[in-house]
Design an enzyme around this catalytic site. Structure first.
Site, PDB file in Angstrom:
ATOM      1  N   GLY A   1      -6.861   3.287 -48.842  1.00 37.64           N
ATOM      2  CA  GLY A   1      -6.327   2.257 -47.862  1.00 37.64           C
ATOM      3  C   GLY A   1      -6.830   2.715 -46.409  1.00 37.64           C
ATOM      4  O   GLY A   1      -6.837   3.811 -46.094  1.00 37.64           O
TER       5      GLY A   1
ATOM      6  N   VAL B   1       0.721  -1.159  -0.087  1.00 35.63           N
ATOM      7  CA  VAL B   1      -0.067   0.014   0.076  1.00 35.63           C
ATOM      8  C   VAL B   1       0.982   1.194   0.114  1.00 35.63           C
ATOM      9  O   VAL B   1       0.855   2.305  -0.708  1.00 35.63           O
ATOM     10  CB  VAL B   1      -1.021   0.021   1.080  1.00 35.63           C
ATOM     11  CG1 VAL B   1      -1.596   1.406   1.472  1.00 35.63           C
ATOM     12  CG2 VAL B   1      -1.822  -1.249   1.000  1.00 35.63           C
TER      13      VAL B   1
ATOM     14  N   ASP C   1      -7.127  19.026 -45.241  1.00 34.77           N
ATOM     15  CA  ASP C   1      -6.858  18.314 -46.461  1.00 34.77           C
ATOM     16  C   ASP C   1      -7.975  17.377 -46.856  1.00 34.77           C
ATOM     17  O   ASP C   1      -8.702  16.804 -45.976  1.00 34.77           O
ATOM     18  CB  ASP C   1      -5.551  17.733 -46.296  1.00 34.77           C
ATOM     19  CG  ASP C   1      -4.089  18.749 -46.601  1.00 34.77           C
ATOM     20  OD1 ASP C   1      -4.468  19.711 -46.935  1.00 34.77           O
ATOM     21  OD2 ASP C   1      -3.247  18.226 -46.505  1.00 34.77           O
TER      22      ASP C   1
ATOM     23  N   LYS D   1     -10.282  23.972 -51.269  1.00 33.32           N
ATOM     24  CA  LYS D   1     -11.342  24.880 -51.638  1.00 33.32           C
ATOM     25  C   LYS D   1     -10.854  26.434 -51.496  1.00 33.32           C
ATOM     26  O   LYS D   1     -11.636  27.312 -51.757  1.00 33.32           O
ATOM     27  CB  LYS D   1     -12.795  24.896 -51.407  1.00 33.32           C
ATOM     28  CG  LYS D   1     -13.360  23.500 -51.967  1.00 33.32           C
ATOM     29  CD  LYS D   1     -14.848  23.155 -51.189  1.00 33.32           C
ATOM     30  CE  LYS D   1     -15.428  22.089 -51.893  1.00 33.32           C
ATOM     31  NZ  LYS D   1     -16.912  21.711 -51.492  1.00 33.32           N
TER      32      LYS D   1
ATOM     33  N   GLY E   1      -3.212  14.571 -44.457  1.00 30.20           N
ATOM     34  CA  GLY E   1      -3.269  13.151 -44.439  1.00 30.20           C
ATOM     35  C   GLY E   1      -1.993  12.778 -43.792  1.00 30.20           C
ATOM     36  O   GLY E   1      -0.910  13.491 -44.384  1.00 30.20           O
ATOM     37  N   GLY E   2      -1.652  11.570 -43.493  1.00 30.92           N
ATOM     38  CA  GLY E   2      -0.517  11.081 -43.353  1.00 30.92           C
ATOM     39  C   GLY E   2       0.468  11.663 -42.189  1.00 30.92           C
ATOM     40  O   GLY E   2      -0.058  11.887 -41.229  1.00 30.92           O
TER      41      GLY E   2
ATOM     42  N   PRO F   1       8.737  -1.216  10.754  1.00 30.24           N
ATOM     43  CA  PRO F   1      10.089  -2.225  10.956  1.00 30.24           C
ATOM     44  C   PRO F   1      10.752  -2.826   9.578  1.00 30.24           C
ATOM     45  O   PRO F   1      12.126  -2.688   9.706  1.00 30.24           O
ATOM     46  CB  PRO F   1       9.566  -3.360  11.785  1.00 30.24           C
ATOM     47  CG  PRO F   1       8.308  -2.652  12.293  1.00 30.24           C
ATOM     48  CD  PRO F   1       7.667  -1.844  11.159  1.00 30.24           C
TER      49      PRO F   1
ATOM     50  N   MET G   1       1.111   9.243 -54.767  1.00 35.25           N
ATOM     51  CA  MET G   1       0.619  10.237 -55.826  1.00 35.25           C
ATOM     52  C   MET G   1       1.155   9.840 -57.107  1.00 35.25           C
ATOM     53  O   MET G   1       1.358  10.620 -58.002  1.00 35.25           O
ATOM     54  CB  MET G   1       1.027  11.596 -55.400  1.00 35.25           C
ATOM     55  CG  MET G   1       0.776  11.984 -53.879  1.00 35.25           C
ATOM     56  SD  MET G   1       1.315  13.623 -53.448  1.00 35.25           S
ATOM     57  CE  MET G   1       3.242  13.339 -53.352  1.00 35.25           C
TER      58      MET G   1
END
Length: 410
Positions: A366, A26, A200, A222, A253-254, A46, A337
């Site tokens: 993936g 404890v 992204d 965008k 990403g990644g 002790p 890519m």
């Protein structure tokens, strides 16, 4: 006393005397927190476990090698009674009551004047859980609640944004290959605390749906000014929002530094004097092949793997890749890519000595629910991409490890 719940409070014990009776398991569990709190700890026992003895040897606690004696608690602010002698525990508890010392008893919680909560820590926050029903104390249930709260704070599933102490700035967060469960714990927590998220297209989109309504989500794809100016526009958006005192997450990403242009964003922020935190992410170059059953290295097959960008063709003057040298390597080649350029990439590798029969796998989307794997060879991959309508994002793996990871392979 048992009819009323305990009153929760945080004790500031720095420099104050705390007496621990008993040097067993404890004490071994409780002493580190008392030491961390800056308490002046006196251990009376002790004997002690080797770990407790090491704390004494290091000067973190004072150890008197004896049993409890009346008067030991006279100058204490707090006491932990955890000896194996019930009679000594009872006498010590009575002394604590006389001296108005808050006292925890490991052998009889009902006779204690204080209970130790189940505690955990996350980013400067201490979570302490107590059972309110004195008659129905369940330490395992209490600990399970503690664990759930701490884990939720750590991984961002329990949203508790900072307000007073939060420092405005930008976090470049690698979101991983697509599966929202594959973002890092730190990345998810920062996302939960954001005011603005600039995301992204390849980031883990499902995480955006979990954000509170007040969070402004900006689609980086965008942002205006056209493709050539997109990165500069993203940099400006990061700077502008951070200067407004907001906590900004750039969700990528990644990994931010694996073809993610993260360093460009970091440099722009540094020039603007904006503090920035970089949170690495799981790169699709290794995680997506793994999700499709392909090891990028394998004993006796590949002792190396090379990751290259295929966003420009081998014969493009902008290409920085030494394709002839890559063709001579015996390891694994991972192309990111490169779906629309894979025909010319394959031709170049074969022209410089790579076997036309070299296995190729294309893993589309993936780690997501839409993941699919298409197999080919360097000789057939161009036609296979067209026939199978393979679309980005897809990771291309070239090498003998593809055959190792092919369904049905041994």
């Amino acid at each position: 006393m048992a009819e009323h719940p305990a009153y929760p409070v945080g004790l500031r014990l720095t420099g104050r005397r705390v007496v621990v009776l008993g040097g067993g398991q404890v004490a071994q569990r409780r002493l580190p927190a008392l030491i961390a709190a800056g308490a002046d700890v006196l251990l009376v026992s002790p004997g002690a476990t080797p770990s407790v003895e090491a704390m004494a040897d290091a000067g973190e606690i004072t150890w008197e090698r004896r049993g409890y004696a009346d008067g030991d608690l006279a100058d204490a602010w707090y006491a932990l009674i955890a000896t194996s002698d019930p009679e000594a525990n009872t006498r010590a508890s009575a002394e604590a009551e006389r001296h108005r010392v808050w006292c925890v008893r490991s052998d009889d919680a009902d006779r204690a004047t204080a209970w130790t909560p189940a505690t955990g820590h996350s980013e400067g926050v201490t979570v302490a859980v107590l059972t309110t029903d004195a008659k129905g104390r369940d330490p395992r249930h209490t600990a399970a609640i503690r664990d759930a709260v701490v884990e939720g704070l750590r991984d961002g599933t329990l949203v508790a944004p900072h307000h007073r102490t939060r420092t405005p700035g930008v976090a470049l967060v690698g979101g991983g290959p697509g599966d929202p469960d594959l973002i890092t714990v730190r990345g998810r927590r920062l996302l939960a605390e954001a005011d603005v998220v600039i995301a992204d297209r390849l980031g883990p989109r499902d995480l955006l749906a979990e954000l509170p309504p007040h969070v402004e989500v900006i689609d980086a794809a965008k942002i205006p000014y056209g493709r050539f100016m997109a990165q500069e526009a993203i940099n400006n958006a990061l700077i502008e929002h951070a200067r407004q005192g907001k906590s900004v997450v750039r969700l990528k990403g990644g990994d931010p530094y694996v073809f993610g242009r993260g360093m460009e964003e970091l440099q722009a922020l540094a020039e603007a004097g904006i503090p920035c935190t970089v949170v690495p992410g799981i790169s699709s170059s290794i995680s997506v092949p793994g999700a499709a059953g392909i090891p990028v290295t394998h004993r006796g097959v590949a002792h190396e793997f090379t990751v290259v960008s295929g966003h420009v063709a081998p014969d493009d003057e902008r290409s920085l890749v030494d394709w002839p040298s890559l063709a001579k390597l015996t390891g694994t080649l991972v192309v990111l890519m490169g779906v629309d350029k894979i025909g010319r990439i394959a031709e170049t590798l074969v022209a410089h000595g790579k076997s036309p029969d070299t296995p190729v796998a294309l893993v589309q989307e993936g780690t997501t629910a839409a993941q699919r794997r298409v197999d080919a060879t360097l000789a057939t991959v161009a036609g296979t991409v067209v026939a199978q309508e393979v679309r980005p994002p897809a990771v291309i793996v070239i090498g003998e490890v593809v055959a190792v990871g092919r369904p049905g392979a041994v």
